[in-house]
Design a protein around this motif. Structure first.
Motif, short mmCIF file in Angstrom:
data_model
loop_
_atom_site.label_atom_id
_atom_site.label_comp_id
_atom_site.label_asym_id
_atom_site.label_seq_id
_atom_site.Cartn_x
_atom_site.Cartn_y
_atom_site.Cartn_z
N GLN A 1 1.16 -1.26 0.37
CA GLN A 1 -0.19 0.20 0.04
C GLN A 1 0.85 1.61 -0.10
N GLN A 2 2.01 0.95 0.03
CA GLN A 2 3.09 2.88 -0.55
C GLN A 2 2.57 2.95 -2.04
N LYS A 3 2.23 4.74 -1.50
CA LYS A 3 1.26 4.63 -3.02
C LYS A 3 2.85 5.62 -3.50
N ALA A 4 2.85 5.09 -5.03
CA ALA A 4 3.33 5.93 -5.89
C ALA A 4 3.51 6.97 -5.72
N ILE A 5 5.01 8.10 -5.86
CA ILE A 5 5.57 9.12 -6.47
C ILE A 5 4.86 9.88 -7.30
N THR A 6 4.05 11.10 -7.39
CA THR A 6 3.68 11.54 -8.51
C THR A 6 4.10 11.64 -9.47
N TRP A 7 5.38 12.73 -8.93
CA TRP A 7 6.06 13.22 -10.20
C TRP A 7 6.18 12.07 -11.27
N PRO A 8 7.52 10.91 -11.09
CA PRO A 8 8.08 10.21 -11.99
C PRO A 8 7.28 9.58 -12.31
N ARG A 9 5.44 9.03 -11.89
CA ARG A 9 5.02 8.53 -12.75
C ARG A 9 4.14 9.29 -14.01
N GLN A 10 4.19 10.43 -14.00
CA GLN A 10 3.96 11.50 -14.42
C GLN A 10 4.18 11.87 -15.81
N VAL A 11 5.98 11.92 -15.44
CA VAL A 11 6.76 11.65 -16.65
C VAL A 11 7.03 10.20 -17.33
N MET A 12 6.40 9.07 -16.62
CA MET A 12 6.20 7.61 -17.41
C MET A 12 5.63 7.56 -18.23
N ALA A 13 3.81 8.22 -17.75
CA ALA A 13 2.58 7.83 -18.43
C ALA A 13 3.11 8.67 -19.78
N LEU A 14 3.49 9.21 -20.19
CA LEU A 14 4.02 10.95 -20.92
C LEU A 14 5.38 9.74 -21.98
N LEU A 15 6.06 9.14 -21.36
CA LEU A 15 7.37 8.11 -22.10
C LEU A 15 5.95 7.12 -22.90
N GLN A 16 5.57 6.33 -21.89
CA GLN A 16 4.74 5.81 -22.88
C GLN A 16 3.76 6.09 -23.68
N LEU A 17 3.03 7.06 -23.50
CA LEU A 17 1.63 7.11 -24.84
C LEU A 17 2.37 7.50 -25.89
N PRO A 18 1.81 7.22 -26.72
CA PRO A 18 2.07 7.86 -28.33
C PRO A 18 2.35 9.31 -28.36
N ASP A 19 3.68 10.39 -29.26
CA ASP A 19 3.79 11.91 -29.07
C ASP A 19 1.69 12.28 -29.60
N ALA A 20 1.40 11.91 -30.29
CA ALA A 20 -0.25 12.19 -30.57
C ALA A 20 -1.17 12.47 -29.38
N LEU A 21 -1.31 11.42 -28.29
CA LEU A 21 -1.82 11.50 -27.12
C LEU A 21 -1.11 12.24 -25.89
N GLY A 22 -0.12 12.49 -26.41
CA GLY A 22 0.68 12.67 -24.99
C GLY A 22 1.63 14.39 -25.24
N ILE A 23 3.28 13.51 -25.08
CA ILE A 23 3.68 15.27 -25.30
C ILE A 23 3.28 17.23 -26.03
N ASP A 24 2.61 15.12 -27.51
CA ASP A 24 1.96 16.44 -28.61
C ASP A 24 0.09 16.94 -28.70
N HIS A 25 0.18 16.60 -27.57
CA HIS A 25 -1.82 16.19 -27.69
C HIS A 25 -1.89 18.10 -27.29
N PRO A 26 -2.98 18.00 -27.78
CA PRO A 26 -2.94 20.08 -27.43
C PRO A 26 -3.85 20.05 -25.69
N LYS A 27 -4.41 19.54 -25.30
CA LYS A 27 -4.05 19.71 -23.97
C LYS A 27 -3.94 18.93 -23.26
N VAL A 28 -2.54 18.57 -23.60
CA VAL A 28 -1.26 18.32 -22.37
C VAL A 28 -1.24 18.71 -21.51
#
Length: 472
Positions: free
Chosen positions: A46-73
């Motif tokens: 039940q230890q919670k993940a630290i938010t910021w690294p997981r946010q970066v990891m989510a953007l690395l996992q997402l295709p650019d169009a759905l992540g770093i290049d999405h208009p509402k990112v």
């Protein structure tokens, strides 16, 4: 080859857990779930993940169009996470984390490790060479790789602390090398005794063993102690004088709880002693994203940084790494994020710092609660857990338990751990799996679980019943 952390008791715990999930089996046991205190796996308890690294990891996992290049990112992610994800995707050659990387790991991520080490150890800028850093699937893979290179035949020996993390003894068994133990002093909070190291080395050499290395675990696993700078310098000097490759396991360097204690790396000790400048030490240091406050065990990210290792050996290690193509790209990315988080002034800096502090303070409080609680039980003695994630108490074993365990063909503390599991649902590791002095019995438990107070209270009640059950 025996790996106690996932050995007999853990296997039985998994079997019972399967029963508890079934309608028929749930009524067989006096508890409704297993509390896994056998392994340092923070997110599983039940230890919670630290938010910021997981946010970066989510953007690395997402295709650019759905992540770093999405208009509402920017509505979904903070600007510093977006910026870091862009930077890391560029370092990955634009192909993202779905492609193989360099076999040593992404160079820019290794540079983050190099900068981290220099900052931590107050080392000269540029003194850590990225070509001496390998990113690996956790520290375990790096340790196995280095030990495989060290132990060339069955006459080679490696000095191990007793108690020690079973990865080292299991790997030596697999490689056919000699385990040469040096005993830590339980009465002095598992301290180092240089005379004990000298005794151990002399006896091994007298037997004709070719001594090639020494393992240091700081902070200690399973013992939870933190070494002073002088103690680390003594070990480093000992290895340099005796031509032993020092394997320095430092994965708990962020887990230090006692006021006044600070982590002092083997690399810093070697640097301050002038051994690096004089090329007089062979040192391999290990770290991981699995411990600290991140606890990202499943990401499988770690590194080894080498000092004084011959270039030809480095080339051979590269071939070993290349035979596996590369370590997990997400794991490599997490190592980079561990070594270089948000900077002061960044959007996520304050929240990131506060989350890490909250996790740390929880660990610190539970370290006190569990070690003091266990030590207060008559018949159980536990040294203070000043670092890492574990307590390693000794227990007075009733005579009947020793007799019963001999009849069943396993150690008395295995019998104790099995009885504890079947009575309370608490899964610990018998101390015999880590090595201990003759006549000592005990177990290792983590203090990660939010149920730690219940664990101590249950062990107290169970131990009294266990002693009564096996009194004769």
């Amino acid at each position: 080859m025996d790996y106690a952390v996932r050995g007999k008791i853990a296997i039985e715990a998994d079997r019972i857990a399967d029963e508890l999930r079934s309608k028929e089996g749930s009524s067989k046991h006096p508890f409704d779930h297993i509390i896994y205190t056998n392994i340092g796996n923070p997110h599983a308890v039940q230890q919670k993940a630290i938010t910021w690294p997981r946010q970066v990891m989510a953007l690395l996992q997402l295709p650019d169009a759905l992540g770093i290049d999405h208009p509402k990112v920017s509505e979904l992610f903070p600007e510093d996470a977006i910026k870091r994800a862009r930077e890391m995707k560029k370092a990955l050659g634009g192909s993202g984390i779905g492609a193989y990387t360099h076999s040593k790991g992404v160079r820019e991520f290794r540079q983050d490790v190099a900068n981290f080490i220099e900052n931590r150890d107050h080392a000269e800028k540029g003194s850590v060479d990225v070509e001496n850093i390998f990113l690996t699937a956790g520290a375990s893979e790096a340790i196995t790789m280095l030990m495989s290179a060290l132990v060339k035949d069955s006459n080679c020996g490696v000095m191990l602390p007793i108690p020690q993390y079973p990865l080292y003894s299991a790997t030596l068994d697999l490689l056919g090398g000699h385990k040469v133990g040096y005993n830590l002093d339980e009465k002095s909070n598992w301290g180092l005794n240089m005379k004990e190291l000298e005794r151990s080395l002399a006896e091994a050499k007298a037997k004709g063993i070719n001594m090639v290395g020494l393992v240091l675990i700081n902070p200690g696993n399973p013992t939870g102690q933190v070494l002073s700078p002088d103690e680390v310098k003594d070990i480093v000097t000992f290895c340099a004088e005796n031509n032993l490759v020092l394997l320095s396991d430092e994965v708990y360097q962020e887990n230090i709880y006692r006021e006044g204690d600070k982590f002092f790396s083997s690399r810093r000790a070697a640097d301050e002693l002038g051994l690096i400048k004089n090329d007089a030490i062979q040192l391999c240091s290990f770290h991981s994203v699995s411990k600290g406050v991140m606890g990202e065990c499943g990401q499988r990210g770690g590194y080894v940084e080498m000092v004084g290792i011959d270039s030809e050996v480095n080339d051979c290690l590269y071939k070993l790494a290349a035979s596996k193509l590369c370590s997990s790209a997400p794991g490599q990315a997490m190592v980079s994020l561990m070594c270089r988080g948000p900077s002061p002034g960044d959007a996520s800096y304050e929240s990131h710092t506060m989350e890490k502090k909250a996790v740390f303070e929880g660990l610190k409080e539970r370290a006190r609660l569990v070690s003091n609680g266990l030590d207060s039980i008559p018949g159980i003695s536990c040294q203070p857990a000043t670092g890492a994630m574990y307590c390693f108490p000794s227990i007075k074993m009733p005579p009947g338990a020793i007799k019963a365990s001999n009849e069943r063909g396993f150690s008395p503390d295995t019998l104790y751990a099995l009885d504890l599991l079947q009575t309370t649902g608490i899964c610990v590791v018998p101390a015999s799996g880590f090595g201990q002095e003759e006549g000592r019995f005990g177990f290792r438990t983590t203090f990660l679980s939010p149920e730690s107070k219940y664990v101590v209270d249950s062990i107290r009640e169970h131990y009294e019943a266990f002693c009564s059950k096996y009194s004769n």
